[in-house]
Each structure stands twice: as C-alpha cells, then as structure tokens.
Motif scaffolding. Structure first.
Motif, PDB file in Angstrom:
ATOM      1  N   HIS A  74       0.852  -1.195   0.000  1.00 30.27           N
ATOM      2  CA  HIS A  74       0.000   0.000   0.000  1.00 30.27           C
ATOM      3  C   HIS A  74       0.886   1.242   0.000  1.00 30.27           C
ATOM      4  O   HIS A  74       1.635   1.486   0.946  1.00 30.27           O
ATOM      5  CB  HIS A  74      -0.913  -0.006   1.232  1.00 30.27           C
ATOM      6  CG  HIS A  74      -2.068   0.944   1.122  1.00 30.27           C
ATOM      7  ND1 HIS A  74      -3.384   0.535   1.221  1.00 30.27           N
ATOM      8  CD2 HIS A  74      -2.117   2.276   0.901  1.00 30.27           C
ATOM      9  CE1 HIS A  74      -4.186   1.580   1.088  1.00 30.27           C
ATOM     10  NE2 HIS A  74      -3.431   2.653   0.899  1.00 30.27           N
TER      11      HIS A  74
ATOM     12  N   CYS B 248      -1.286   2.713   4.272  1.00 26.69           N
ATOM     13  CA  CYS B 248      -2.716   2.780   4.557  1.00 26.69           C
ATOM     14  C   CYS B 248      -3.262   4.060   3.942  1.00 26.69           C
ATOM     15  O   CYS B 248      -2.517   4.887   3.422  1.00 26.69           O
ATOM     16  CB  CYS B 248      -2.918   2.850   6.077  1.00 26.69           C
ATOM     17  SG  CYS B 248      -1.957   4.221   6.800  1.00 26.69           S
ATOM     18  N   ASN B 249      -4.579   4.239   4.034  1.00 24.11           N
ATOM     19  CA  ASN B 249      -5.163   5.535   3.690  1.00 24.11           C
ATOM     20  C   ASN B 249      -4.813   6.549   4.771  1.00 24.11           C
ATOM     21  O   ASN B 249      -4.284   7.620   4.492  1.00 24.11           O
ATOM     22  CB  ASN B 249      -6.685   5.413   3.540  1.00 24.11           C
ATOM     23  CG  ASN B 249      -7.359   6.765   3.398  1.00 24.11           C
ATOM     24  OD1 ASN B 249      -6.837   7.648   2.720  1.00 24.11           O
ATOM     25  ND2 ASN B 249      -8.498   6.942   4.038  1.00 24.11           N
TER      26      ASN B 249
ATOM     27  N   ARG C  36      -5.233  12.303   1.723  1.00 16.75           N
ATOM     28  CA  ARG C  36      -5.972  11.124   2.156  1.00 16.75           C
ATOM     29  C   ARG C  36      -7.339  11.069   1.482  1.00 16.75           C
ATOM     30  O   ARG C  36      -7.866  12.058   0.966  1.00 16.75           O
ATOM     31  CB  ARG C  36      -6.132  11.091   3.676  1.00 16.75           C
ATOM     32  CG  ARG C  36      -7.055  12.163   4.257  1.00 16.75           C
ATOM     33  CD  ARG C  36      -7.612  11.738   5.611  1.00 16.75           C
ATOM     34  NE  ARG C  36      -8.598  10.652   5.480  1.00 16.75           N
ATOM     35  CZ  ARG C  36      -9.218  10.095   6.498  1.00 16.75           C
ATOM     36  NH1 ARG C  36      -8.960  10.485   7.750  1.00 16.75           N
ATOM     37  NH2 ARG C  36     -10.109   9.128   6.308  1.00 16.75           N
ATOM     38  N   ASP C  37      -7.926   9.875   1.503  1.00 18.34           N
ATOM     39  CA  ASP C  37      -9.256   9.640   0.943  1.00 18.34           C
ATOM     40  C   ASP C  37     -10.299   9.547   2.061  1.00 18.34           C
ATOM     41  O   ASP C  37      -9.969   9.556   3.241  1.00 18.34           O
ATOM     42  CB  ASP C  37      -9.263   8.335   0.138  1.00 18.34           C
ATOM     43  CG  ASP C  37      -8.296   8.388  -1.038  1.00 18.34           C
ATOM     44  OD1 ASP C  37      -8.330   9.385  -1.775  1.00 18.34           O
ATOM     45  OD2 ASP C  37      -7.496   7.441  -1.191  1.00 18.34           O
TER      46      ASP C  37
ATOM     47  N   HIS D  46      -7.975  15.393  -4.363  1.00 14.22           N
ATOM     48  CA  HIS D  46      -7.921  14.065  -4.990  1.00 14.22           C
ATOM     49  C   HIS D  46      -7.368  14.067  -6.413  1.00 14.22           C
ATOM     50  O   HIS D  46      -7.602  13.115  -7.168  1.00 14.22           O
ATOM     51  CB  HIS D  46      -9.317  13.417  -4.982  1.00 14.22           C
ATOM     52  CG  HIS D  46      -9.966  13.422  -3.637  1.00 14.22           C
ATOM     53  ND1 HIS D  46      -9.452  12.739  -2.560  1.00 14.22           N
ATOM     54  CD2 HIS D  46     -11.080  14.066  -3.187  1.00 14.22           C
ATOM     55  CE1 HIS D  46     -10.227  12.933  -1.502  1.00 14.22           C
ATOM     56  NE2 HIS D  46     -11.216  13.739  -1.856  1.00 14.22           N
TER      57      HIS D  46
END
Length: 400
Positions: free
Chosen positions: A165, A187-188, A241-242, A298
């Motif tokens: 990831h 990770c996110n 981040r998402d 994004h």
C-alpha cells in the motif's frame, strides 16, 4: 536539522546552456543511439497508440505528439545524455529502455530490461548505472548502456518496508549525489510506529553499509519531486488522504528547506484541516510545515519538473510542471491534466493548466493519465502516460 545541499547557480546555468543549446530541428549524435540485436529488443516503430490527441488542449504554438507507443503502464522516466530513455512501471512489473535509433524524432526501439519485478515504478540514472526501485529493494544495473541486450542487476539495498500500500516509489539523485526514496504510508490514514513510513529518505548507494536517512516526515505518499535549479531546494508533490468527501483535503505541493521537517500527516492535511481520527494526537497546525500550494482535492499530483530548457518561452524558466494523474474515487473526477506553477524562493503561485483533454468532462471517461517528465536536449518535454502506455513529446515553435 541539516540543510539540504545547494546547487551553484553559475554551474546550473552553465549546464543548462550546454545541454539545451540545440535548435529544435537539429539532430546530433547524442539524439541517436545504435544498438545490436538481442532477444529482449523489440521494434516499436509501427506500434499503434490508442490516443485522442485531437482532444488535447495546449497553449498557443505548443504541439504534442506520441514519441513512443507500446510502453505498457509507463511511469517514472530517466533520460541519458545519449538519448536513451529508461521507463519504470507499476502494474506491469517491467523496466524498459526506449530509444530513437534512426534519429527521426520518434522512438523505434524498446528493450525489456527486467520483467516480473515488484512495482518497479522508480528509475534513476547516474554514472553509467541504472537504478530501479521495487517496493522494498533498490536495484542497480551496472554499465547499462553497454549491456542493454544482456541486462543484469545487483541489489543495492533490500531493507525498505515490504508493504505494498503506497509501496511503489519515485526515485531521483539529489544535488548531494544521494538517492532520494520516499516511503508512503501503508494505509489511507494511520499512525505507524516505524518512522520510516510516510517519509522521504535518502541513501548513499556507494556505501555497502548505508542506511536510509529521513529527509522529510509526515509525507503521506509522494510520487514525484525535483530540485529548484536556482536554490537547490527540494520540492515534492503529496497525495492527500481519501474518505473525507469530494472536496477535502487538497493534495499538496511542498517545499523542503531543511532536512527533518514534518509536513503534517497523519495529523493535519493541506496545512489547516485536522484529521478526524488522528488530529488530536499531534500538535497544533503551526508545528508542521504547511504546503507551498494546494493542488486540488484528490487530483493525485505525481511528477514535478522544473523547466530548464530553452525551447519554451522565457516565462517558463521559473515554473515547474506538475502531472495531476487524476482522482479515482471522487463523484466528479478531478485532475487528468498537466499544470505549471511559478516558483520564487519558497513561494509557489499562479498555477495554470498547461495540458488538458485526457478526461471527457461530459462522459467522465478518461483515455490517458500523465505521470512523469523528462527534458530532451532540444528543450522539448517528454511525458509518460501509464493508462495509454505511451510517451508524449511536447514542443514549441513560435509562429512567424
């Protein structure tokens, strides 16, 4: 904190004038590179590119064309003085050498240097050797230009984290001759006990006992950086981040003025947005370095390149190009463009779209995604596209 090494302005300008003094239409020996036949050599002279260049929008007097096709999942690039372009990939697991052997201004040859590697996104070239970054290893292909037909590599370092990831890496040699290597968050959003995660490191590849030094902390996922030719300072893009909505947070463009600075992740995003899960575990926003520019939510900014050529108009000399690869989970897609932004000292401003058209706004369908840049000797720009599997060449010719 140790200061990032500076580049001599006089030396930088001298190299620029030497490297990019060729006129656009001239061909030199450095723009062709003849190679013998080998089992890993492929002709791409007649390769077809599934692109829609008629939809591309550029500033007046700029032109875009396909320089190389059939380069699956083309990601980071590294260009030699001889005109050999090395290209990494993320999903394909391959590393390529792409060459214009006949000097007609388009690539006609592809060497497959490696297959089956683990996300070999990053490539860098120095002192005749090609360096490739897998998730956990740095590889070196010694004297690669003389061994394109029989490529072999050795492992320079194999102790980076194995998590996939954000494990793919962009790499480049800095003005201090060290190899800069990011390590994305696994990770996110999370807080890792091992401080090497969410960082940018640097490694002395000449030292068999070297270990990574962390240059920047709090970097969620950087897949592109470059050094300002005027100051020598490091600039990097960072993917936000998402799962905080369509419009939060912005991705970032960051400026490193001293080694060891912290850029906020996982506590703060875009400088002022506190993370809902980890924000209270960190200090106030003022404890961290705020982004020099907000890139948009994004948009996934990847490659960044300071323009040092002579082909483009003079006002591009103090600008950096940024490839916004494009969003993956936004309700209305964003990115899928190349922008340019003005850099003065530690300030970034006046961002403008430079290339658009990879995304059809009406249908929300994309046919291409820009990734990385390299400048050719004549000052034209190569851009990789991992979705279309091509390398574009962007040139400028003033109207009469």
């Amino acid at each position: 904190m140790k200061p990032i090494a500076k580049i001599s302005i006089a030396l930088s300008l001298g190299i620029t004038l030497l490297s990019f003094g060729c006129e656009q239409e001239q061909k030199t020996e450095a723009q062709t590179f003849k190679t013998p036949n080998s089992s890993n050599k492929r002709s791409i002279k007649d390769a077809k590119a599934e692109v829609q260049l008629d939809k591309i929008q550029l500033p007046e007097n700029f032109n875009i064309e396909v320089w190389a096709a059939d380069i699956p999942n083309a990601r980071e690039m590294a260009l030699t003085e001889e005109g050999v372009l090395f290209v990494g990939s993320r999903q394909e697991g391959n590393v390529y050498a792409v060459i214009d052997e006949d000097g007609d201004g388009k690539a006609d040859t592809k060497f497959v240097l490696a297959e089956g590697l683990r996300m070999p996104n990053g490539v860098a070239f120095k002192d005749g050797d090609l360096y490739v970054a897998e998730v956990s290893r740095i590889l070196r292909f010694n004297d690669i230009l003389n061994n394109l037909g029989n490529p072999k590599y050795e492992v320079v370092y194999d102790d980076y984290p194995t998590e996939s990831h954000h494990g793919w890496k962009f790499i480049a040699f800095g003005p201090d001759d060290l190899l800069y290597i990011p390590v994305g968050a696994p990770c996110n959003i999370c807080k890792s006990e091992d401080e090497i995660f969410a960082s940018i490191t640097r490694l002395d590849v000449t030292d068999p006992n070297a270990s990574p030094e962390i240059v920047a902390h709090g970097v969620r996922n950087s897949v592109g950086f470059d050094w300002d030719p005027n100051s020598g300072d490091l600039w990097f893009t960072d993917n936000g981040r998402d799962m905080m909505g369509d419009d939060i947070p912005n991705c970032e463009l960051n400026h490193v003025s001293e080694a060891g600075q912290h850029f906020g992740y996982p506590y703060w995003h875009e400088g002022t947005v506190k993370d809902p899960e980890f924000g209270d575990q960190g200090g106030p926003a003022s404890d961290y370095i705020a982004p020099a520019a907000k890139m948009g939510p994004h948009v996934a900014p990847l490659g960044i390149n300071f323009y040092e050529g002579e082909m483009f108009p003079a006002d591009y000399q103090n600008r950096a190009f940024i490839a916004k690869h494009g969003s993956w989970n936004r309700s209305k897609k964003s990115g899928y463009v190349v922008t340019s932004i003005e850099i003065n000292g530690g300030n970034a401003s006046n961002e403008k779209d430079f290339i658009s058209g990879w995304l059809d706004e009406a249908s929300q369908e994309a046919w291409g995604r820009p990734v990385d840049f390299e400048l050719m000797k004549d000052g034209s720009m190569l851009i990789s596209d991992d979705m279309a599997g091509v390398i574009y060449r962007v040139s400028y010719a003033a109207s009469n």
